[in-house]
Enzyme design. Structure first.
Site, mmCIF file in Angstrom:
data_model
loop_
_atom_site.group_PDB
_atom_site.id
_atom_site.type_symbol
_atom_site.label_atom_id
_atom_site.label_comp_id
_atom_site.label_asym_id
_atom_site.label_seq_id
_atom_site.Cartn_x
_atom_site.Cartn_y
_atom_site.Cartn_z
ATOM 1 N N HIS A 184 0.850 -1.189 0.000
ATOM 2 C CA HIS A 184 0.000 0.000 0.000
ATOM 3 C C HIS A 184 0.889 1.243 0.000
ATOM 4 O O HIS A 184 2.125 1.131 -0.132
ATOM 5 C CB HIS A 184 -0.955 -0.010 1.203
ATOM 6 C CG HIS A 184 -0.273 -0.280 2.525
ATOM 7 N ND1 HIS A 184 0.639 0.585 3.079
ATOM 8 C CD2 HIS A 184 -0.375 -1.334 3.385
ATOM 9 C CE1 HIS A 184 1.063 0.111 4.233
ATOM 10 N NE2 HIS A 184 0.480 -1.061 4.441
ATOM 11 N N HIS A 229 4.035 1.220 2.204
ATOM 12 C CA HIS A 229 5.185 0.509 1.634
ATOM 13 C C HIS A 229 5.839 1.328 0.521
ATOM 14 O O HIS A 229 7.069 1.399 0.416
ATOM 15 C CB HIS A 229 4.744 -0.841 1.054
ATOM 16 C CG HIS A 229 4.201 -1.797 2.062
ATOM 17 N ND1 HIS A 229 2.882 -2.163 2.094
ATOM 18 C CD2 HIS A 229 4.813 -2.479 3.071
ATOM 19 C CE1 HIS A 229 2.690 -3.041 3.072
ATOM 20 N NE2 HIS A 229 3.838 -3.244 3.691
ATOM 21 N N VAL A 278 2.401 6.592 7.269
ATOM 22 C CA VAL A 278 1.516 7.147 6.249
ATOM 23 C C VAL A 278 0.082 6.849 6.678
ATOM 24 O O VAL A 278 -0.246 5.723 7.053
ATOM 25 C CB VAL A 278 1.801 6.531 4.865
ATOM 26 C CG1 VAL A 278 0.839 7.087 3.813
ATOM 27 C CG2 VAL A 278 3.255 6.805 4.460
#
Length: 534
Positions: free
Chosen positions: A49, A52, A197
């Site tokens: 995602h 990563h 994130v």
């Protein structure tokens, strides 16, 4: 992009890549046999995602060759955990890796990686992290988990020998353990922590979010709201564990579907439980939403601010940094003086400066301390005072002998690595201004204010020409100076040690047509606005 499924294939690929045998990295750098390439590793369990991808993007910026491992590690799943239903999206993962410029993906099966299709901890050599680091947070709830993580990462670091390995701060306990692991076992490469994130709601990105419905994703955002509530109390002056944890629980109580497993306050590096925050603290949460276990955390810092100033040669960084430190009453962390101190000590002890082994022995047992020059007129000419192993050497390190030899010593990787660790110790308490090429990206990535100070090549050439004239040096044409500066910029940006890079969150200041005082005033203004909130 090469997809490798065997340890032997990975090993051979890396040998050839490092030897430059027909390899051109995704970055476009043609490699010859004499070149040394830097390798970045991003270990993952797949189902990639944006979190990563942020790790891959950073690895791409900082290394010539990027390897991503995709391996769902059986050793880190307990008997009642979700190994069987952990999301597998290999085709999508490979497509994302190729789009992100990954050079090689290592996708072994358990049999290829461990030698058996169903590895059991009792049948393998395992790496056991310090008990104190696994006895808190997720450790008691996931027995054997961190031993499995430590084992798989040790194998990956040993096989790939990366220069850097990238992990997200969402798994903060894992990151702290892996940093300790690499230090204790002298494993190759540096463990690099990268920011969490988040979705727009604040929910930290995780592969396990795939288990959540749209409604549950909104409910799960209460985790981040709880952390922010603790952060607000912290900013208001609260330092006690009981009050900070209570602030989280109060927010979580607004979402009955969330079942907290723990809410704790620990030191982010040692993982030791804290009763109050002195310098650094981390509030960490684990909670269940239905059958899905989610974790999150937020760092709390109680220290003076750090100002990091980077930029190319000739941009005026050194002078600006010194004056900014004086204006803000912060310590100018004079890295040049630290290199001079090592050089002075080597000369004092009669060490051959070309003998990198002897210098490495010397620097490993060298304690350097810096302090502001203060109002003492005897030190007014020096940006800071410096001590080596308890002896003040502020004036001694300015000798012509040290000046002539310092570049030889400062170029040695062991010297730079050792001094980097000493410099970063000043980041614990903060209150420093430092300039260089990689201060905001490597030395102090947590700096509250990052400045990238630059100027056009033409402007820097004019400045250099004026300096040469003032020093009564032979005249050099502007064209020659521009070519020399342009070449130095290229070398500084591509060098393997301390390359010149602008941090993603740095503010660029172009100094053409600005005086030193104009630049200093601008940085002080930014500091007051962005750090002090004035």
């Amino acid at each position: 992009m090469r997809v490798l499924k065997a340890v032997e294939g990975l090993t051979r690929y890396l040998v050839q890549a490092r030897q430059g045998q027909g390899k051109t990295c995704t970055s476009g750098t043609g490699l010859g046999p004499a070149d040394r390439i830097e390798v970045g590793l991003v270990p993952t369990m797949g189902n990639l995602h944006r979190g990563h991808l942020s790790l891959i993007e950073r690895a791409r910026r900082e290394n010539a060759l990027v390897v991503v491992s995709i391996f769902v590690n059986p050793l880190q799943f307990g008997p009642q955990e979700d190994l069987a239903r952990y999301p597998h999206t290999p085709n999508q993962d490979l497509q994302l890796c190729e789009q992100a410029g990954v050079d090689a993906v290592f996708m072994p099966t358990p049999a290829a990686f461990y030698g058996t299709a169903a590895p059991q901890p009792s049948d393998l050599t395992q790496v056991v992290p310090p008990q104190a680091m696994t006895a808190v947070l997720c450790g008691p709830h996931r027995p054997g988990h961190f031993e499995g993580v430590a084992t798989v990462v040790t194998k990956l670091l040993s096989l790939i020998a990366p220069d850097r390995a990238y992990f997200g701060y969402k798994d903060a306990q894992q990151l702290a353990i892996l940093k300790r692991l690499a230090q204790d076992l002298n494993l190759p490469g540096r463990i690099v922590g990268c920011p969490i994130v988040r979705e727009a709601s604040g929910l930290a990105l995780s592969s396990r979010n795939a288990y959540l419905s749209a409604a549950e994703r909104q409910q799960a955002a209460a985790l981040y709201r709880g952390l922010v509530a603790a952060q607000s109390r912290f900013k208001a002056g609260e330092r006690r564990r009981t009050a900070l944890v209570a602030a989280v629980h109060q927010e979580l109580a607004q979402e009955p579907s969330l079942q907290p497993q723990y809410v704790e306050l620990v030191h982010p590096e040692t993982l030791q439980p804290l009763e109050r925050v002195e310098t650094l603290g981390m509030v960490a949460i684990a909670a269940y939403l239905g059958t899905t276990r989610l974790i999150d955390n937020l760092l709390l810092r109680d220290r003076q601010p750090i100002v990091a100033i980077d930029g190319p040669a000739g941009a005026g960084k050194s002078t600006v940094a010194r004056r900014v430190a004086q204006r803000l009453n912060l310590l100018y962390l004079d890295s040049g003086a630290m290199y001079r101190a090592i050089t002075w000590l080597a000369l004092e002890r009669g060490v051959d400066l070309h003998d990198e082994v002897a210098i490495a022995e010397l620097v490993s047992d060298c304690d350097i301390r810096l302090a502001a020059s203060g109002d003492d007129p005897a030190f007014a000419a020096f940006p800071s005072r410096i001590w080596v192993n308890g002896q003040e050497v502020t004036q001694l390190i300015r000798s012509s002998a040290v000046t002539e030899q310092v570049s030889l010593v400062s170029a040695q990787p062991t010297v730079r690595q050792t001094l980097l660790r000493q410099q970063q110790q000043y980041g614990v308490t903060g209150g420093v201004v430092m300039e260089g090429r990689d201060i905001g990206t490597q030395v102090f990535p947590q700096a509250e204010l990052k400045i990238f100070l630059t100027a056009s090549v033409a402007e820097r050439a004019r400045r250099r020409q004026r300096d040469l004239a003032a020093q009564q040096q032979p005249a050099v044409s502007l064209k020659e100076l521009e070519l020399a500066i342009d070449e130095r910029d290229r070398k500084d940006s591509s060098r393997s040690v301390a390359p010149l890079r602008q941090a993603d969150d740095a503010i660029a200041l172009i100094t053409d047509n600005l005086s030193i005082e104009d630049v200093v005033e601008k940085i002080v203004q930014l500091f007051n606005e962005k750090v002090m909130g004035k």
